[in-house]
Scaffold this active site. Structure first.
Site, PDB file in Angstrom:
ATOM      1  N   ASN A   1      -0.384  10.434   7.820  1.00 29.60           N
ATOM      2  CA  ASN A   1      -1.146  10.648   8.170  1.00 29.60           C
ATOM      3  C   ASN A   1      -1.970  12.218   8.435  1.00 29.60           C
ATOM      4  O   ASN A   1      -3.283  11.112   8.889  1.00 29.60           O
ATOM      5  CB  ASN A   1      -0.544   9.818   9.300  1.00 29.60           C
ATOM      6  CG  ASN A   1      -0.688   8.234   9.289  1.00 29.60           C
ATOM      7  OD1 ASN A   1      -1.027   7.924   8.266  1.00 29.60           O
ATOM      8  ND2 ASN A   1       0.734   8.899   9.348  1.00 29.60           N
TER       9      ASN A   1
ATOM     10  N   LYS B   1       3.955  -7.522   3.803  1.00 28.31           N
ATOM     11  CA  LYS B   1       4.068  -5.724   2.823  1.00 28.31           C
ATOM     12  C   LYS B   1       3.511  -4.832   4.855  1.00 28.31           C
ATOM     13  O   LYS B   1       3.132  -5.835   6.041  1.00 28.31           O
ATOM     14  CB  LYS B   1       2.872  -5.567   2.774  1.00 28.31           C
ATOM     15  CG  LYS B   1       1.470  -5.879   3.227  1.00 28.31           C
ATOM     16  CD  LYS B   1      -0.015  -5.079   2.316  1.00 28.31           C
ATOM     17  CE  LYS B   1      -0.029  -3.523   2.521  1.00 28.31           C
ATOM     18  NZ  LYS B   1      -0.259  -3.305   4.233  1.00 28.31           N
TER      19      LYS B   1
ATOM     20  N   GLU C   1       5.613   4.212   7.711  1.00 29.44           N
ATOM     21  CA  GLU C   1       5.382   5.484   7.797  1.00 29.44           C
ATOM     22  C   GLU C   1       6.050   7.009   7.954  1.00 29.44           C
ATOM     23  O   GLU C   1       6.845   6.640   9.102  1.00 29.44           O
ATOM     24  CB  GLU C   1       3.975   5.647   7.498  1.00 29.44           C
ATOM     25  CG  GLU C   1       3.149   5.026   7.008  1.00 29.44           C
ATOM     26  CD  GLU C   1       1.469   5.470   7.259  1.00 29.44           C
ATOM     27  OE1 GLU C   1       1.693   5.273   7.956  1.00 29.44           O
ATOM     28  OE2 GLU C   1       0.675   4.438   6.383  1.00 29.44           O
TER      29      GLU C   1
ATOM     30  N   THR D   1      -2.214  -2.292   7.920  1.00 30.66           N
ATOM     31  CA  THR D   1      -2.186  -3.503   7.515  1.00 30.66           C
ATOM     32  C   THR D   1      -0.889  -4.811   7.490  1.00 30.66           C
ATOM     33  O   THR D   1      -0.060  -3.645   6.405  1.00 30.66           O
ATOM     34  CB  THR D   1      -2.972  -3.740   6.381  1.00 30.66           C
ATOM     35  OG1 THR D   1      -4.751  -3.456   6.463  1.00 30.66           O
ATOM     36  CG2 THR D   1      -3.512  -5.300   6.443  1.00 30.66           C
TER      37      THR D   1
ATOM     38  N   THR E   1       0.650  -1.025   0.243  1.00 29.22           N
ATOM     39  CA  THR E   1      -0.214   0.115   0.358  1.00 29.22           C
ATOM     40  C   THR E   1       0.608   0.888  -0.080  1.00 29.22           C
ATOM     41  O   THR E   1       0.983   1.438  -0.778  1.00 29.22           O
ATOM     42  CB  THR E   1      -0.860  -0.402   0.939  1.00 29.22           C
ATOM     43  OG1 THR E   1      -0.192  -0.120   2.641  1.00 29.22           O
ATOM     44  CG2 THR E   1      -2.292  -1.164   0.770  1.00 29.22           C
TER      45      THR E   1
ATOM     46  N   THR F   1      -8.456  13.382   0.402  1.00 28.71           N
ATOM     47  CA  THR F   1      -9.428  13.982  -0.944  1.00 28.71           C
ATOM     48  C   THR F   1      -7.752  14.420  -1.488  1.00 28.71           C
ATOM     49  O   THR F   1      -7.223  14.688  -1.100  1.00 28.71           O
ATOM     50  CB  THR F   1      -9.946  14.581  -0.928  1.00 28.71           C
ATOM     51  OG1 THR F   1      -9.503  16.165   0.018  1.00 28.71           O
ATOM     52  CG2 THR F   1     -11.480  14.508  -0.460  1.00 28.71           C
TER      53      THR F   1
END
Lengths: 408, 408
Positions: free
Chosen positions: A403, A184, A281, A195, A158, A408
């Site tokens: 985060n 992952k 991240e 995840t 992802t 959008t």
């Protein structure tokens, strides 16, 4: 805990889930994500003895429910399919039916038993799975040009920045057994969530119950000892497949080389877990916290986890600040039995606290050490025999950026 | 849990620890910090019945050990002294002796019993207290021009950006009882750590054991329900002093207005706790998580705490992202009994999840709501009668900046 690399183990230079005999893997772009590969599969030429562990999150996603139920029934997996871009989580009855259909369609396509197909999803939650896209992915499973472990490893990502894969060889019964894996990690995609997926493969002959025990044990020393931000998702799952194509004597707890097999499985799991932590991240560094001298293994683990989870430790590492006070503080609030006058802390090889007292140390040297990509913090409680290791990453501006950005 | 403001309570417009009768407070610059006030005191004209709660961190700082020991012996406090700039934590036997000397010197200066002096410190850890500076502070305690609650409130701050104080009045036995309070929050100073200090004062006559019970209870619904980054320090302490100058009938659990007193004490504690949360490092918003419909109070609290502590929720609020998935995810991993098909979530008044299913809602409206300075997240588990409230703040670039900057 096993901390050293098994002696007779050979780490392959470019190992994959397909390094063990009898496995193929592939991945395609089926259209859930804009451009990136988003549908992958692993397939064993014969049904493989299998075991799984699943998230403890109360909101277990549909694909986990389906996979778990089937695996508990048949204890075998021949095919795994994974999509990214949509987690099929918090999608109610429709989500469950979609996961079942994914499973059924893949079984038809690959001519395997329905219950021997495992399904996994990662990505956005609360939106139903675009089944038209999933069908495109499943249709592609036969196309030769998509068959490559690299494609699979890409397709399951992802916001991960790198693929994560490893494989090792060991000698069992004078046969070369290979264990491979891909994972992952903690990527967030809009609107959601970190995840962790792990897939382990081996060509060894392994007893089903023993394999489940081995997986549980290795998970506890690998994937369960990493943290990026403490949030565990609805879709986390690790599966292991043993297809037995090497024809060794059945591996189980009674086999004289069982410990070697478990060690190798754990090594693969730990390598993947570390890659996941390092690619957290926004992360710039892998942090490894080692605890020693704990009265029990639980204490050793809880202390390591408290330190690796501390936002203050994570930001200090980001800033290359040898801030031993924050480490001590996290040890202190771990709610474990600590002897304040016994504790020793080192940052890399640099002692900073000894027998509960600050050591005068070269701050500049310690700060320089903290600029490494891999940073080790060692904590000796001097209160027993047990140790543990936890892995995590630093907390950076980029974590906040990734985060906090509106979806959008 | 008490969630509404007591009916007969009057919140003072500019309330302080000195709003109750018979208390004075002051603060000076004694030289531990570069420029800011760094030494403060509260003094009651008569010995006050007192109670305290202390950090659970295994490395309890010297001033807490000294204060706790004295308070357990005499159950009274007449004078509190607090320094900022140095936490006197992880300072060994020297630190303990220094805390004892602080206590003794202040007792001499104010002509009170040694055991009736409480000492508190906040700031850098692992460095011994500069006792010459502390002596300058103690010497100033007699100087009229430093006597002002505002000076005290300033002197206890570290990286807090605002002073935190409040006071309320209630009628007990037809007498006006005042409860005041001041606190400092989660500021980090080099090289260390978030310390929370709270000081509550009242002029009511209160039984010592009952006061301890009341403090424990109110803490559990206020200071124990806030988080800035999950790290709890070695120096956290809350003290309450009841000097009895209003001459009401002794307040204890049998007094008909006991509940009103406890409610008022809780209100003061909650207001201070909220101010601490809102002024968390780098914070731009106060987040309030309310849980309802939990089978037990512990479940209600644990779910609220899981959500308020989630870095993913905190960054989403920072980014004004109505990311209900992250809220659900945190509820799910709280390790509490959750009925997935029952859960309801609202962001402010906007329902986003109902009976375990996503509601179609106006994302723009929800995002606009999240731009408020106070953001409420409500979670109904529909599985019982219990509720809880937790407070926290968003996770921002500034949090990383403040905590990653190297200490020099």
């Amino acid at each position: 805990m096993i901390t050293t690399q098994p002696k007779k183990m050979n780490v392959l230079e470019n190992g994959h889930v397909t390094s063990p005999k009898g496995f193929i893997a592939g991945g395609v772009h089926c259209g859930i994500r804009r451009k990136k590969l988003d549908f992958g599969w692993i397939h064993s030429e014969v049904p493989a003895v299998a075991a799984g562990v699943y998230t403890l999150n109360a909101f277990q996603a549909a694909p986990l429910q389906v996979t778990k139920k089937s695996l508990e029934k048949v204890h075998k997996i021949q095919t795994i399919i994974v999509n990214s871009g949509n987690a099929n989580s918090f999608t109610g009855e429709q989500g469950y039916q979609d996961a079942l259909e994914m499973q059924r369609l893949a079984a038809e396509k690959m001519t395997v038993e329905v219950d021997q197909v495992a399904v996994a999803s990662t990505g956005i939650i609360g939106e139903t799975l675009p089944m038209d896209k999933i069908r495109i992915g499943i249709a592609a499973m036969g196309e030769e040009n998509h068959v490559a472990a690299e494609n699979f490893e890409q397709a399951i990502l992802t916001t991960d920045t790198k693929t994560k894969h490893v494989a090792v060889e060991i000698e069992i019964d004078e046969k070369t057994i290979t264990i491979g894996g891909a994972a992952k990690g903690s990527g967030m995609i809009h609107p959601n969530m970190a995840t962790m997926l792990g897939f382990l493969t081996t060509d060894a002959v392994v007893d089903a119950v023993s394999l489940q025990n081995a997986l549980r044990q290795t998970i506890d020393y690998s994937f369960n000892m990493i943290t990026v931000d403490g949030d565990s998702s609805t879709n986390d799952m690790v599966l292991v497949l043993a297809n037995g194509t090497q024809g060794n004597e059945m591996l189980n707890e009674q086999h004289p080389q069982w410990a070697e097999f478990v060690e190798a499985l754990q090594f693969v799991s730990q390598e993947l877990a570390k890659k996941v932590a390092k690619d957290g991240e926004g992360a710039t560094k892998l942090i490894e916290v080692n605890t020693f001298g704990a009265p029990t293994e639980i204490v050793a683990k809880q202390v390591a986890k408290a330190v690796i989870s501390s936002n203050l430790v994570k930001t200090a590492v980001y800033g290359s600040d040898p801030n031993w006070g924050r480490i001590i503080c996290a040890v202190g609030y771990s709610e474990q039995p600590i002897l304040p006058n016994k504790i020793c802390v080192s940052i890399g090889d640099i002692d900073v606290v000894k027998d509960g007292a600050v050591v005068s140390f070269m701050e500049k040297e310690a700060s320089e050490y903290l600029q490494n990509e891999v940073v080790k913090i060692n904590i000796d409680l001097q209160n027993g025999e047990f140790g543990a290791t936890a892995w995590g990453c630093d907390l950076t501006y980029n974590y906040v950026r990734i985060n906090a950005s509106y979806r959008t």
